[in-house]
Write an enzyme that holds these catalytic residues in place. Structure first.
Site, PDB file in Angstrom:
ATOM      1  N   GLU A  48     -13.996   2.957  81.960  1.00 22.23           N
ATOM      2  CA  GLU A  48     -14.061   2.730  83.404  1.00 22.23           C
ATOM      3  C   GLU A  48     -12.717   3.166  84.005  1.00 22.23           C
ATOM      4  O   GLU A  48     -11.666   2.733  83.526  1.00 22.23           O
ATOM      5  CB  GLU A  48     -14.320   1.258  83.695  1.00 22.23           C
ATOM      6  CG  GLU A  48     -15.640   0.744  83.135  1.00 22.23           C
ATOM      7  CD  GLU A  48     -15.776  -0.758  83.307  1.00 22.23           C
ATOM      8  OE1 GLU A  48     -15.896  -1.211  84.460  1.00 22.23           O
ATOM      9  OE2 GLU A  48     -15.745  -1.470  82.292  1.00 22.23           O
ATOM     10  N   ARG A 107     -13.459  -4.962  67.734  1.00 23.84           N
ATOM     11  CA  ARG A 107     -12.364  -4.498  68.593  1.00 23.84           C
ATOM     12  C   ARG A 107     -11.082  -4.428  67.769  1.00 23.84           C
ATOM     13  O   ARG A 107     -10.930  -5.105  66.748  1.00 23.84           O
ATOM     14  CB  ARG A 107     -12.139  -5.467  69.762  1.00 23.84           C
ATOM     15  CG  ARG A 107     -13.290  -5.591  70.720  1.00 23.84           C
ATOM     16  CD  ARG A 107     -12.980  -6.589  71.804  1.00 23.84           C
ATOM     17  NE  ARG A 107     -11.914  -6.109  72.678  1.00 23.84           N
ATOM     18  CZ  ARG A 107     -11.425  -6.811  73.704  1.00 23.84           C
ATOM     19  NH1 ARG A 107     -11.865  -8.027  73.940  1.00 23.84           N
ATOM     20  NH2 ARG A 107     -10.478  -6.310  74.458  1.00 23.84           N
ATOM     21  N   LYS A 123      -7.401  -5.384  79.803  1.00 25.68           N
ATOM     22  CA  LYS A 123      -6.992  -4.474  80.875  1.00 25.68           C
ATOM     23  C   LYS A 123      -6.694  -5.239  82.164  1.00 25.68           C
ATOM     24  O   LYS A 123      -5.766  -4.891  82.902  1.00 25.68           O
ATOM     25  CB  LYS A 123      -8.083  -3.428  81.122  1.00 25.68           C
ATOM     26  CG  LYS A 123      -7.625  -2.289  82.021  1.00 25.68           C
ATOM     27  CD  LYS A 123      -8.767  -1.402  82.476  1.00 25.68           C
ATOM     28  CE  LYS A 123      -9.354  -0.588  81.371  1.00 25.68           C
ATOM     29  NZ  LYS A 123     -10.387   0.367  81.866  1.00 25.68           N
TER      30      LYS A 123
END
Length: 743
Positions: A33, A259, A269
């Site tokens: 994103e 992850r 983030k």
């Protein structure tokens, strides 16, 4: 060491899909994103997505999932493209979710027309409240059963901008009683009167991530859609949208991997953005940030990041990667790329009293003997020099190998010097050391063959350069800052220290990477070459337990303290690996077992990547697996899980050995084996306290005898408690509880 293929279960899936003919090609995508800068976690996704596509001669697209116009910006798009290229990858094409806005809307209308979606006019709070809980089904919306025609009319009103933000949403009509709560009529579109960085004001409704993501994959022809474990529950809605949209088999499928979680590093983030907006760091590319741009400014090379991702592998289970593995990979990457130089961070002056030769220019090699590269530079030696203040002790501790009154040391590439006098100022602070040198010891060797304890780095005070050096520590003081709610209170105020150092002349105007001897690997700032960032120290200090000692190898009875030469392998490659292990905190006897054994060392590396603490892992491998002929069914993940159980005192050493035997013979999960065999160590203070009280109550005469001076009875009491617990009591805790009651 033999080449090894890093663990990657997705690679195995792709091989099977190609072999069975499910797919005749491989296409992946990297879908960030554009609402911030990429970080180390994204680097793992990049390496996996692009790496697998390249391995199977397929394509990997870069797709920007730009469905939230409020948070996205062209700045982030450009930064993402730069980071992917810097890491060494090139995409098959650049796409955006916004490229598919028309198609996504057409699919939405189709779902509404077929009664598979509806417009809900409840508020956001009502929708959340009516979704139910994990034990209770959700409550259907009062708008759920409106006719397709009514829903289609309202959807078109939403698209035409006739309703304000939050007035209504489009939802999929799936199952409000589904066990997987994501299937309880997930949102597809929301109203947002905001300008999009690519489409401008063409749209005032925007698709939700769960709706757009899978359909964008299907539109592009992605075969293997790889994401992280937090999206495993989303796979069901991913499949639902792709199927109901009419895409035929074989359809794109989502695979979840763990992850990347690195000790002392935060990879949220949203929180990283707050560090930037609140001015806690100097920007997204601050060298303390785990962003790819921050690592690039720090001086980490893309090859190191790729090697680190390869070393950690691709697994299904989350684990915290030890910081020392990260540091070790960076050191290995820079070792043959960073020429050697000398600088002094905290200088103390040395005067060579018997020196009268002005400045002598010594020849100093750029590389150590084990790196096959040529090159040297001239190093000025003069009457006045600087050494590190910490390299001198007026009253040295035992086994001190640096400079002290009357002690002789070697100045690297120079001469042997002895401290004859200590000069102090009025406050008592040492300001100068008066030394003498041996003129016959040029190069650091005495003609009479006498041995010198230490070698120090130094610079000439009369021919040196001032450079700005920035020393870094992790931003956070805890292992897992992402797991902490009050994470801002855990920031380390000393995460960056800026000092002016004294450097040899060869560093004047120099750019690139350098090893400042005994200090670490450094890199010049890409925008200001006068700034030197310390990329990594030469030795790791992570994850060490001060009281921990390693057992000696079984083949060598410990009759006297051993020296490194007894354990260091003769083979050059094994010796280099030995040095790396010792630098990372592994004891020399244990490193001597691992370094020459490719199988054991590979197991150590893989289990370390799976989250096992380094020292206890290495000790267990060397002491328990070294004498065996093979590993049987033992996997690195199972070994890591076992070491973590033992290190947390969930199982004692005897129990750990029993579990290890089972893992080698049959495989399995350590937790399950521990519980099935009743090996879990009891560390509950209340439960053990009751056992201790029972034992003391059963032997009142011995309690009196203990208090009367027969302290040896403590072993008897410990044994009785261990007997009552069938050997599962934590003996250290038992002793502590006994001491509280008896002493």
């Amino acid at each position: 060491m033999a080449e090894r293929e890093s663990s990657n279960f997705i690679r195995d899936i792709i091989r099977t899909d190609l072999a069975t003919g499910k797919w005749g090609r491989v296409q992946t995508r990297f879908p960030p994103e554009p609402n911030g800068y990429l970080h180390l976690g994204h680097a793992k996704a990049i390496c996996v997505d692009f790496g697998l596509a390249a391995e199977f001669e397929g394509l990997c697209n870069l797709r920007l999932d730009d469905t939230n116009p409020v948070a996205e910006d062209d700045e982030f798009v450009k930064a993402i493209e730069e980071d992917v290229r810097w890491l060494g990858f090139e995409w098959g094409g650049v796409f955006h979710a916004s490229d598919y806005f028309d198609q996504l809307y057409e699919i939405a209308e189709s779902l509404v027309a077929r009664g598979l979606a509806y417009v809900d006019e409840q508020s956001g709070d009502e929708i959340r409240k009516n979704r139910g809980t994990v034990t209770e089904p959700g409550t259907p919306s009062p708008y759920r059963d409106r006719s397709p025609a009514e829903n289609l009319e309202r959807l078109r009103e939403m698209k035409a901008g006739k309703h304000p933000d939050g007035a209504m949403v489009l939802r999929a009509k799936i199952d409000m009683a589904a066990d997987n709560m994501i299937l309880r009529d997930p949102l597809m579109y929301r109203i947002r009167h905001a300008s999009h960085h690519r489409t401008g004001d063409a749209w005032c409704i925007y698709p939700m991530y769960d709706y757009a993501h899978g359909l964008s994959d299907a539109i592009e022809g992605v075969t293997h859609s790889i994401c992280t474990l937090e999206f495993d529950n989303n796979r069901a809605v991913y499949d639902w949208f792709v199927e109901k949209a009419g895409f035929e088999e074989p359809r794109t499928h989502q695979y979840e991997m763990a992850r990347l979680k690195l000790q002392h590093v935060m990879l949220s983030k949203r929180r990283l953005k707050k560090l930037v907006t609140d001015g806690i760091v100097d920007g997204w590319d601050d060298p303390r940030m785990p962003t790819i741009s921050g690592l690039r400014r720090l001086g980490v090379r893309p090859s190191a990041i790729r090697a680190f991702i390869d070393r950690t592998g691709v697994a299904r289970a989350d684990s915290l990667v030890a910081r020392d593995l990260w540091d070790s990979v960076i050191r290995d990457d820079l070792n043959a790329e960073a020429p050697r130089r000398m600088a002094v961070l905290d200088p103390i002056e040395i005067e060579i009293a018997n020196w009268d030769g002005g400045i002598e220019w010594l020849d100093a090699p750029d590389w150590p003997h084990d790196i096959p590269k040529d090159g040297s530079r001239k190093l000025p030696f003069s009457k006045t020099l600087y050494i590190e203040r910490e390299d001198f002790a007026e009253q040295p501790p035992k086994k001190w190998k640096r400079l002290a009154p009357g002690v002789e040391v070697r100045l690297r590439y120079g001469y042997l010097v002895t401290c004859d006098q200590v000069v102090k100022d009025d406050s008592g602070r040492i300001v100068k050391l008066v030394c003498s040198y041996d003129p016959e010891s040029k190069g650091g060797n005495a003609p009479d063959g006498r041995k010198v304890g230490g070698t120090l780095h130094w610079v000439s005070a009369e021919a040196c350069e001032d450079i700005e050096v920035r020393l870094y520590k992790p931003l956070f003081t805890v292992d897992s800052p992402d797991a902490e709610e009050d994470w801002e209170s855990l920031l380390d105020p000393e995460s960056r220290v800026v000092i002016t150092a004294k450097a040899e002349p060869a560093l004047q105007g120099a750019t690139g990477h350098f090893q400042l001897e005994r200090l670490g690997y450094f890199a010049t700032d890409p925008d200001d070459a006068s700034i030197f960032h310390r990329v990594v120290q030469l030795k790791s200090s992570w994850g060490k337990k001060p009281a921990e000692t390693a057992p000696a190898p079984r083949k060598k009875p410990a009759q006297k303290p051993a020296v490194a030469a007894d354990y260091r392998p003769e083979d050059a490659a094994a010796a280099a690996r030995f040095d790396t292990l010792v630098a990372e905190g592994i004891s020399e006897p244990i490193a001597g077992v691992l370094a020459p054994n490719a199988l054991l060392d590979a197991l150590y590396v893989s289990a370390l990547a799976a989250g096992a603490p380094a020292v206890p892992l290495a000790n267990l491998i060397a002491s328990e697996l070294g004498p065996r002929d093979g590993l049987g069914q033992l996997t690195p993940e199972a070994l890591a899980a076992l070491v973590l159980l033992a290190d947390s005192d969930a199982v004692n050493s005897n129990g750990a050995k029993e579990v290890l035997d089972v893992l080698i013979a049959h495989g399995g999960e350590p937790e399950a084996i521990v519980d099935a065999r009743g090996l879990r160590q009891v560390s509950d203070t209340n439960k053990l306290g009751d056992m201790v009280d029972e034992v003391l109550g059963a032997f009142p005469d011995r309690v009196e005898a203990y208090k009367g001076g027969r302290k040896g009875l403590k072993g008897f009491f410990v044994g009785q408690v261990m007997q009552r617990s069938q050997g599962t009591a934590n003996p250290q805790l038992v002793q502590k509880l006994l001491a509280e009651r008896l002493d």
